[in-house]
Design a protein around this motif. Structure first.
Motif, PDB file in Angstrom:
ATOM      1  N   GLN A   1       0.807  -1.234   0.000  1.00 43.63           N
ATOM      2  CA  GLN A   1       0.000   0.000   0.000  1.00 43.63           C
ATOM      3  C   GLN A   1       0.834   1.274   0.000  1.00 43.63           C
ATOM      4  O   GLN A   1       0.450   2.273  -0.576  1.00 43.63           O
ATOM      5  CB  GLN A   1      -0.956   0.029   1.208  1.00 43.63           C
ATOM      6  CG  GLN A   1      -2.311  -0.606   0.944  1.00 43.63           C
ATOM      7  CD  GLN A   1      -2.194  -2.102   0.684  1.00 43.63           C
ATOM      8  OE1 GLN A   1      -1.232  -2.741   1.075  1.00 43.63           O
ATOM      9  NE2 GLN A   1      -3.174  -2.651   0.001  1.00 43.63           N
TER      10      GLN A   1
ATOM     11  N   TRP B   1      -1.468  -0.424  14.751  1.00 47.13           N
ATOM     12  CA  TRP B   1      -1.762  -1.598  13.941  1.00 47.13           C
ATOM     13  C   TRP B   1      -3.005  -2.318  14.461  1.00 47.13           C
ATOM     14  O   TRP B   1      -3.046  -2.741  15.609  1.00 47.13           O
ATOM     15  CB  TRP B   1      -0.579  -2.568  13.934  1.00 47.13           C
ATOM     16  CG  TRP B   1      -0.827  -3.755  13.052  1.00 47.13           C
ATOM     17  CD1 TRP B   1      -1.087  -5.030  13.444  1.00 47.13           C
ATOM     18  CD2 TRP B   1      -0.897  -3.758  11.616  1.00 47.13           C
ATOM     19  NE1 TRP B   1      -1.306  -5.839  12.351  1.00 47.13           N
ATOM     20  CE2 TRP B   1      -1.189  -5.080  11.219  1.00 47.13           C
ATOM     21  CE3 TRP B   1      -0.732  -2.768  10.634  1.00 47.13           C
ATOM     22  CZ2 TRP B   1      -1.329  -5.435   9.869  1.00 47.13           C
ATOM     23  CZ3 TRP B   1      -0.868  -3.133   9.314  1.00 47.13           C
ATOM     24  CH2 TRP B   1      -1.156  -4.453   8.939  1.00 47.13           C
ATOM     25  N   GLN B   2      -4.016  -2.404  13.598  1.00 42.97           N
ATOM     26  CA  GLN B   2      -5.228  -3.174  13.887  1.00 42.97           C
ATOM     27  C   GLN B   2      -5.119  -4.471  13.091  1.00 42.97           C
ATOM     28  O   GLN B   2      -5.230  -4.469  11.863  1.00 42.97           O
ATOM     29  CB  GLN B   2      -6.468  -2.383  13.471  1.00 42.97           C
ATOM     30  CG  GLN B   2      -7.788  -3.088  13.721  1.00 42.97           C
ATOM     31  CD  GLN B   2      -8.960  -2.259  13.224  1.00 42.97           C
ATOM     32  OE1 GLN B   2      -8.905  -1.022  13.234  1.00 42.97           O
ATOM     33  NE2 GLN B   2     -10.019  -2.909  12.782  1.00 42.97           N
TER      34      GLN B   2
ATOM     35  N   ASP C   1      -9.029   3.594  13.731  1.00 41.67           N
ATOM     36  CA  ASP C   1      -9.667   4.898  13.489  1.00 41.67           C
ATOM     37  C   ASP C   1      -9.983   5.604  14.806  1.00 41.67           C
ATOM     38  O   ASP C   1      -9.719   6.804  14.957  1.00 41.67           O
ATOM     39  CB  ASP C   1     -10.927   4.709  12.642  1.00 41.67           C
ATOM     40  CG  ASP C   1     -10.597   4.188  11.251  1.00 41.67           C
ATOM     41  OD1 ASP C   1     -10.625   4.981  10.297  1.00 41.67           O
ATOM     42  OD2 ASP C   1     -10.286   2.987  11.130  1.00 41.67           O
TER      43      ASP C   1
ATOM     44  N   ARG D   1      -5.176  -2.936   9.396  1.00 42.12           N
ATOM     45  CA  ARG D   1      -5.381  -1.511   9.163  1.00 42.12           C
ATOM     46  C   ARG D   1      -4.352  -0.756   9.997  1.00 42.12           C
ATOM     47  O   ARG D   1      -4.064  -1.145  11.136  1.00 42.12           O
ATOM     48  CB  ARG D   1      -6.813  -1.135   9.554  1.00 42.12           C
ATOM     49  CG  ARG D   1      -7.249   0.252   9.089  1.00 42.12           C
ATOM     50  CD  ARG D   1      -8.773   0.364   9.088  1.00 42.12           C
ATOM     51  NE  ARG D   1      -9.226   1.730   8.913  1.00 42.12           N
ATOM     52  CZ  ARG D   1      -9.282   2.369   7.745  1.00 42.12           C
ATOM     53  NH1 ARG D   1      -8.896   1.751   6.646  1.00 42.12           N
ATOM     54  NH2 ARG D   1      -9.724   3.612   7.668  1.00 42.12           N
TER      55      ARG D   1
ATOM     56  N   GLY E   1      -2.645   7.710   7.107  1.00 39.69           N
ATOM     57  CA  GLY E   1      -3.789   6.850   7.413  1.00 39.69           C
ATOM     58  C   GLY E   1      -4.814   7.527   8.306  1.00 39.69           C
ATOM     59  O   GLY E   1      -4.803   8.756   8.441  1.00 39.69           O
ATOM     60  N   PRO E   2      -5.673   6.683   8.917  1.00 43.65           N
ATOM     61  CA  PRO E   2      -5.696   5.218   8.851  1.00 43.65           C
ATOM     62  C   PRO E   2      -6.012   4.699   7.434  1.00 43.65           C
ATOM     63  O   PRO E   2      -6.794   5.297   6.719  1.00 43.65           O
ATOM     64  CB  PRO E   2      -6.818   4.831   9.810  1.00 43.65           C
ATOM     65  CG  PRO E   2      -7.005   6.016  10.714  1.00 43.65           C
ATOM     66  CD  PRO E   2      -6.689   7.203   9.854  1.00 43.65           C
ATOM     67  N   LEU E   3      -5.354   3.576   7.097  1.00 43.14           N
ATOM     68  CA  LEU E   3      -5.607   2.957   5.797  1.00 43.14           C
ATOM     69  C   LEU E   3      -5.434   1.446   5.902  1.00 43.14           C
ATOM     70  O   LEU E   3      -4.775   0.949   6.807  1.00 43.14           O
ATOM     71  CB  LEU E   3      -4.675   3.549   4.736  1.00 43.14           C
ATOM     72  CG  LEU E   3      -3.161   3.531   4.967  1.00 43.14           C
ATOM     73  CD1 LEU E   3      -2.548   2.216   4.528  1.00 43.14           C
ATOM     74  CD2 LEU E   3      -2.498   4.669   4.191  1.00 43.14           C
ATOM     75  N   ASP E   4      -6.061   0.742   4.970  1.00 42.42           N
ATOM     76  CA  ASP E   4      -5.967  -0.714   4.957  1.00 42.42           C
ATOM     77  C   ASP E   4      -4.657  -1.155   4.317  1.00 42.42           C
ATOM     78  O   ASP E   4      -4.250  -0.606   3.289  1.00 42.42           O
ATOM     79  CB  ASP E   4      -7.139  -1.328   4.171  1.00 42.42           C
ATOM     80  CG  ASP E   4      -8.453  -1.218   4.930  1.00 42.42           C
ATOM     81  OD1 ASP E   4      -8.415  -1.325   6.167  1.00 42.42           O
ATOM     82  OD2 ASP E   4      -9.497  -1.008   4.290  1.00 42.42           O
TER      83      ASP E   4
ATOM     84  N   ASP F   1      -9.186  -0.671  17.344  1.00 41.74           N
ATOM     85  CA  ASP F   1      -9.863   0.109  16.304  1.00 41.74           C
ATOM     86  C   ASP F   1      -8.947   1.281  15.960  1.00 41.74           C
ATOM     87  O   ASP F   1      -8.862   2.250  16.707  1.00 41.74           O
ATOM     88  CB  ASP F   1     -11.218   0.599  16.840  1.00 41.74           C
ATOM     89  CG  ASP F   1     -11.993   1.438  15.836  1.00 41.74           C
ATOM     90  OD1 ASP F   1     -11.364   2.039  14.933  1.00 41.74           O
ATOM     91  OD2 ASP F   1     -13.231   1.516  15.958  1.00 41.74           O
TER      92      ASP F   1
END
Length: 258
Positions: A44, A124-125, A84, A109, A100-103, A82
């Motif tokens: 990404q 880090w999720q 976000d 995520r 981010g947050p981004l996948d 979470d």
């Protein structure tokens, strides 16, 4: 301390990653130093590989875009339930969210943030990628420490965002505290006052376990890195601070528990 990759409690350091200009040379350096092998990871943010030690994932190395003149530094990632919501909490408590947050594909995520004194860390999720599969063995991460001017104010930020309790070392000339989850230290904060390097400011330091620190320091120099602070006896074992060929600093330690 060897541990199978498991979903870690929010606030637990779960991964480290390094963004560099020359990925091939960096992989050669760490491969020779720690015995790491590499396989592709999520792309990404550009080219990215995961480092493996005896088949277990221990760290990530990514490619900086050519036009980005960011400091080359190891970045710890803290687990988040979470991302976000945690990123929002970082902003609310005086920090900054830079990416981010981004996948990151199916891995999870993420976000990259900095605390109120400018030290950079990741969030880090976990989805399919739970983080480090092994810690505390030679060639893997054993500890993360925030190096800053003074501990009190910035510790409040991390407590507010991640719910840490703190355990201070009571000393007239030593400003140090542990960040704890469920009464277990997971990271530390070291206040160094005016000894904080002006060119670096507050920063997180990643400690990698070494079988023999003095031998590892010699190897760093042979491989094109350099010694920042020679090997010495520390409170948790023999430790040295070094830098890789692009200047990313990290600590080598032979910990007493190992």
């Amino acid at each position: 301390m060897t541990e199978a990759a498991a979903r870690r409690a929010p606030g637990t350091p779960c991964w480290v990653s390094l963004m560099v200009h020359d990925m091939a040379a960096t992989q050669d350096f760490y491969g020779a130093l720690f015995g790491w092998e590499f396989r592709p990871g999520p792309q990404q943010l550009g080219p990215y590989v995961r480092a493996l030690l005896d088949g277990a994932e221990v760290a990530g190395i990514g490619q900086l875009p050519p036009d980005r003149q960011l400091p080359i530094a190891w970045t710890p990632y803290l687990a988040a339930e979470d991302v976000d919501a945690t990123a929002e909490s970082v902003r609310h408590c005086g920090g900054t969210v830079g990416v981010g947050p981004l996948d990151a594909g199916e891995a999870g995520r993420m976000a990259i943030a900095s605390d109120p004194v400018g030290a950079v860390f990741g969030l880090w999720q976990a989805a399919s990628h739970l983080g480090m599969a092994v810690t505390g063995v030679p060639g893997s991460v054993v500890w993360n420490e925030l190096v800053t001017r003074e501990t009190a104010s910035v510790a409040k930020f991390y407590q507010a965002v991640f719910g840490y309790t703190e355990e201070a070392v009571v000393s007239a000339d030593f400003d140090h505290l542990s960040l704890c989850l469920a009464d277990r230290p997971v990271a530390s904060v070291q206040g160094v006052g005016h000894a904080l390097p002006r060119d670096r400011g507050s920063h997180w330091m990643t400690y990698f376990e070494a079988t023999d620190v003095d031998e590892a320091v010699e190897r760093v120099a042979d491989l094109g890195g350099h010694v920042v602070r020679p090997a010495r006896e520390g409170s948790h074992g023999r430790v040295a601070t070094v830098a890789d060929p692009e200047g990313a600093r990290f600590a080598l330690v032979t910990s007493q528990e190992a």
